[in-house]
Motif scaffolding. Structure first.
Motif, mmCIF file in Angstrom:
data_model
loop_
_atom_site.group_PDB
_atom_site.id
_atom_site.type_symbol
_atom_site.label_atom_id
_atom_site.label_comp_id
_atom_site.label_asym_id
_atom_site.label_seq_id
_atom_site.Cartn_x
_atom_site.Cartn_y
_atom_site.Cartn_z
ATOM 1 N N SER A 135 0.817 -1.218 0.000
ATOM 2 C CA SER A 135 0.000 0.000 0.000
ATOM 3 C C SER A 135 0.849 1.266 0.000
ATOM 4 O O SER A 135 0.309 2.357 0.145
ATOM 5 C CB SER A 135 -0.920 0.009 1.220
ATOM 6 O OG SER A 135 -0.156 0.070 2.424
ATOM 7 N N ASN A 136 2.169 1.112 -0.164
ATOM 8 C CA ASN A 136 3.098 2.246 -0.234
ATOM 9 C C ASN A 136 3.001 3.127 1.017
ATOM 10 O O ASN A 136 2.606 4.291 0.943
ATOM 11 C CB ASN A 136 2.822 3.090 -1.485
ATOM 12 C CG ASN A 136 3.932 4.099 -1.733
ATOM 13 O OD1 ASN A 136 5.068 3.913 -1.280
ATOM 14 N ND2 ASN A 136 3.605 5.159 -2.453
ATOM 15 N N PRO A 137 3.370 2.609 2.203
ATOM 16 C CA PRO A 137 3.283 3.420 3.421
ATOM 17 C C PRO A 137 4.374 4.490 3.461
ATOM 18 O O PRO A 137 5.448 4.345 2.869
ATOM 19 C CB PRO A 137 3.493 2.385 4.525
ATOM 20 C CG PRO A 137 4.349 1.338 3.904
ATOM 21 C CD PRO A 137 3.908 1.265 2.468
ATOM 22 N N ASP A 138 4.076 5.559 4.164
ATOM 23 C CA ASP A 138 5.065 6.625 4.373
ATOM 24 C C ASP A 138 5.957 6.331 5.580
ATOM 25 O O ASP A 138 7.128 6.699 5.588
ATOM 26 C CB ASP A 138 4.349 7.968 4.591
ATOM 27 C CG ASP A 138 3.518 8.368 3.398
ATOM 28 O OD1 ASP A 138 4.102 8.741 2.377
ATOM 29 O OD2 ASP A 138 2.277 8.279 3.493
ATOM 30 N N ILE A 139 5.390 5.707 6.604
ATOM 31 C CA ILE A 139 6.109 5.465 7.855
ATOM 32 C C ILE A 139 6.045 3.973 8.164
ATOM 33 O O ILE A 139 4.960 3.387 8.153
ATOM 34 C CB ILE A 139 5.502 6.280 9.017
ATOM 35 C CG1 ILE A 139 5.467 7.765 8.668
ATOM 36 C CG2 ILE A 139 6.277 6.052 10.304
ATOM 37 C CD1 ILE A 139 4.641 8.598 9.638
ATOM 38 N N ILE A 140 7.196 3.388 8.445
ATOM 39 C CA ILE A 140 7.266 1.985 8.836
ATOM 40 C C ILE A 140 7.738 1.918 10.287
ATOM 41 O O ILE A 140 8.759 2.524 10.632
ATOM 42 C CB ILE A 140 8.227 1.184 7.928
ATOM 43 C CG1 ILE A 140 7.729 1.200 6.480
ATOM 44 C CG2 ILE A 140 8.369 -0.251 8.422
ATOM 45 C CD1 ILE A 140 8.695 0.542 5.506
ATOM 46 N N ILE A 141 6.984 1.222 11.111
ATOM 47 C CA ILE A 141 7.366 0.997 12.514
ATOM 48 C C ILE A 141 7.586 -0.500 12.656
ATOM 49 O O ILE A 141 6.654 -1.288 12.451
ATOM 50 C CB ILE A 141 6.273 1.492 13.467
ATOM 51 C CG1 ILE A 141 6.009 2.981 13.223
ATOM 52 C CG2 ILE A 141 6.666 1.253 14.926
ATOM 53 C CD1 ILE A 141 4.739 3.492 13.807
#
Length: 800
Positions: free
Chosen positions: A225-231
């Motif tokens: 989903s093309n995330p901006d932030i990865i945790i």
């Protein structure tokens, strides 16, 4: 999203003037993480203060940012973990000092945040930034790499989340994530996700949670989903990176949260590989509670000209934390825990409502697991989660319960044993340890956060992985081998200006670790005997480490109760045996205390007053006031030293003849005693006056008496009648010594007649007596042929 979840999270339906829409994967991420309302820090301020609306500053364009890109850095070098060592000497020389820039950082509006971010900050209840936020946010906004050091619970999460959201602002159409936050544990990653979602409401930023224990299929969807932030946690993220062949060249913002914990858990190799894949133009932030040597080497290799912001130099724990240490015997640890929970913290037993909820929750969880086994669809998962999380969490500035307490144990076997024991004693208890299933971990933490349970039993894996905004008490079931781990444990309470208590059970073999902790914290140990020397000085539980024992009579009552529970429950008894075996293995791996602390502990444990100066480590604790047991012992000793002068003739009768008789008798006895006492005093005075000379004179006089003869002896010698001395006799004659016998001639009865020879002399019939003649004349046929009979007996068979 189901209807129940829409009713549950009302904040998603609120629209903002900006017209920005929520991220598309919000519902799926939130369904995975559970509806936890987590806040990193609680800030006390006046509720009447009006929010300040800041002016939105102009931001640099992407072209300007590219122009200011950082120089190229070589590949990240490999390294090994050096252990838990302290900072080396070149730490201060490497990190540059933080520039002093006059900016109004007393409020969040003075830090230059956008309007949407300030609105979310106010909704979270934040008014003023914490010290670590005031120091680090301006530097992060300026694009500097940074190493932040502050104690647990100081607001580090918001310090790197807020600048990250200010930098990213909106979702990017380009493929690839722009920010990554690496956490050491799943719980910490989950809580960081909640903080990010709370602060980015009103934007279309997309987030993804990548942790171990969750489904790979769901995590693949998050990354697609093309995330901006990865945790993420390092292990699972690296696995996903290799499987999906992810390109990390788009990363602009990298955060290592609880970095020292990352290295302690053995993620050095994964961090090496991840950071080597990141672009050199990134901004790297490193936050930690401590700064060991291997972390300094990591910062040198992975950060470019970093700024060191250190707020742990003044104090390692909160100044509002009150601590008490209780000395116990090894077999009384469970009774000591029960005493703390019931007598000191006064946790009430589980209410019927709590028991009903826990029973229904366990039943729903079992049904949910059965449904997931039968139906692997997504709808069944949502249905189970909506059942379990039907109640919202309390506000961050409120306690889960009035007596919310965390109990830290050394191993997971102790967690299971202590949890079963406390449940049997009537408490509502949750538990978490490292190998527990991910869904069970979330469910147990949710119960504690909502107040359905008052006690949470955990291992050290949760010391810095569980973020509970406000906590009342921390109990150390046993002391850790490292003073830093102790700081991480007690950092769960006394946060955000609130007071809290930390209670620790200390056995004899753990006393050296208390003395190490005394040096590490800079708080002097205070024993009961030391306080009794200055009773007017008030006891400070925040500045001193006060140690003592429980009241003996009350502790024995709890010990009997715990023993009865264990003996009557076979499962708990087996869990205790397993925990004891696990403790033996744990003690083998625990680090050794310093030699100086071991020597000091031996001096405290000894009973010799000349060594320990009268200070006993197991005297009753000052929390319980004066010791009734000690007062009883002193009274009995006083009775023992008391001597009654009156006799039965005098008691109650002061005028009888017996009284007059004993009066005269006492007068005579006292006179004898007085004369004997006077003689003794005279001897003492003579000895003090003459000293050893008198003893030498007496010894010499005896020697002269042995060697010299008297005048009378000389006169007798001239007359020929001299008495032979003992020396002459011994040299002339051989001394005949009689052989000593046990027989006493006055009482010994011989087997033979002592007058036998006399009777033989008076006999007229010859030498034989009647007895001998009768014995010779007797003829008996019962023994006929006995000399020809074969003797009966056992013989050794040589064949065998």
């Amino acid at each position: 999203m189901s209807d129940s979840e829409e009713d549950y999270d009302i904040s998603k339906s609120i629209g903002f003037a900006s017209g920005l829409q929520a991220d598309s994967d919000s519902s799926s991420s939130e369904s995975e993480s559970g509806d936890y309302d987590v806040q990193d820090e609680i800030l006390s301020s006046s509720e009447d203060e009006e929010p300040v609306t800041p002016t939105v500053k102009s931001k640099k364009t992407k072209e300007a940012k590219k122009a200011e890109s950082k120089p190229t850095v070589e590949a990240f070098p490999s390294m090994e973990i050096d252990g838990d060592s302290d900072n080396d000497s070149d730490t201060a020389a490497y990190f540059t000092a933080a520039p002093t820039k006059k900016v109004s950082v007393g409020t969040f509006s003075g830090l230059g945040f956008s309007k949407f971010l300030l609105r979310n900050i106010i909704k979270k209840g934040f008014k003023h930034p914490t010290p670590i936020q005031r120091k680090t946010i301006p530097l992060i906004n300026s694009g500097r790499d940074l190493v932040g050091m502050a104690r647990t619970g100081s607001g580090k999460t918001a310090a790197f989340v807020l600048p990250m959201l200010e930098k990213l602002k909106i979702h990017s159409a380009k493929i690839g994530a722009r920010a990554i936050i690496l956490s050491p544990s799943r719980e910490l990653a989950l809580q960081t996700l909640k903080v990010v979602k709370d602060f980015c409401k009103g934007t279309d930023l997309r987030t993804a949670l990548i942790v171990g224990g969750d489904s790979f299929d769901e995590q693949f969807k998050y990354m697609m989903s093309n995330p901006d932030i990865i945790i993420a946690t390092p292990g699972r993220f690296l696995h996903l990176k290799v499987e999906m062949k992810l390109d990390l060249k788009s990363m602009e913002y990298v955060v290592f949260d609880e970095a020292d914990r990352l290295f302690e858990m053995g993620f050095a190799e994964q961090l090496n590989e991840i950071i080597a894949s990141l672009p050199p133009s990134r901004q790297t932030l490193l936050f930690s509670a401590t700064l060991p040597k291997n972390l300094v080497e990591f910062a040198k290799a992975g950060l470019q000209d970093p700024v060191l912001v250190r707020l742990d130099a003044d104090t390692k724990i909160s100044e509002n934390l009150q601590m008490a240490y209780f000395s116990i015997k090894r077999d009384e640890r469970d009774a000591g825990l029960a005493y703390i929970l019931r007598e000191i913290i006064q946790i009430p037993p589980a209410s019927p409502a709590q028991l009903k909820y826990l029973k229904e929750s366990d039943q729903n969880q079992m049904e949910s697991e059965e449904e997931e086994e039968d139906n692997k669809g997504k709808n069944s998962q949502k249905k189970g989660k909506s059942k379990r999380y039907a109640m919202r969490l309390p506000p961050p500035n409120e306690l889960p319960t009035e007596h919310s307490t965390i109990v830290f144990t050394p191993t997971k076997h102790h967690v299971e044993y202590v949890t079963s024991l406390l449940n049997k004693l009537g408490y509502a208890t949750s538990y978490i340890y490292g190998t527990l299933d991910q869904r069970a971990r979330k469910d147990q933490l949710y119960r504690f956060r909502c107040g359905y349970t008052s006690i949470l039993v955990v291992t050290d894996v949760a010391a810095r992985g569980i973020d509970i905004p406000i906590l009342a008490n921390v109990v150390n079931y046993s002391l850790p081998g490292s003073s830093k781990v102790f700081v991480h444990r007690v950092g769960r309470t006394a946060r955000a200006g609130r007071k809290g208590w930390a209670y620790s059970l200390v056995s004899e073999n753990e006393l050296p670790y208390v003395l190490d902790l005394e040096l590490f914290l800079g708080r002097k140990l205070l024993l009961t005997a030391d306080q009794m020397k200055n009773p007017n000085v008030p006891v400070s539980y925040t500045d001193r480490m006060v140690m003592g024992s429980f009241p003996r009579n009350r502790l024995e009552m709890h010990s009997e109760e715990v023993t009865a529970v264990i003996e009557n429950d076979y499962d708990i008894s087996c869990q205790r045996d397993v925990a004891l075996k696990g403790e033996k293995l744990y003690l083998k791996t625990r680090s050794i205390a310093s030699l100086e602390s071991i020597k000091r502990s031996k001096a405290l444990l000894t009973k010799d007053d000349t060594i320990n100066k009268g200070a006993m480590w197991d005297d009753q604790h000052l929390l319980f006031g004066a010791s009734a047991e000690k007062a009883k012992d002193e009274l009995l000793a006083l009775f023992g030293r008391h001597k009654q002068q009156e006799t039965v003739f005098e008691f109650g009768n002061k005028s009888g003849a017996g009284y007059q008789l004993m009066k005269r008798r006492w007068k005579e006895v006292n006179g004898v005693k007085r004369r004997a006492q006077d003689k003794a005093e005279i001897r003492v005075k003579e000895k003090e006056t003459f000293g050893d000379e008198l003893d030498d004179l007496i010894t010499n006089k005896k020697d002269e008496d042995d060697e010299e003869v008297t005048v009378e002896e000389k006169a007798a010698a001239t007359a020929g009648n001299a008495t032979a001395s003992e020396a002459d006799l011994s040299s002339t004659f051989e001394e005949v010594t009689k052989k000593k016998s046990f027989r006493d001639p006055n009482f010994y009865m011989s087997h033979y007649d002592p007058n036998q020879s006399q009777e033989k002399g008076f006999s007229l019939g010859g030498d034989t007596s009647f007895a001998e003649g009768a014995r010779n004349a007797t003829f008996d046929i019962s023994g006929e042929g006995a000399e020809f009979q074969q003797k009966q007996g056992m013989k050794w068979d040589k064949k065998k």
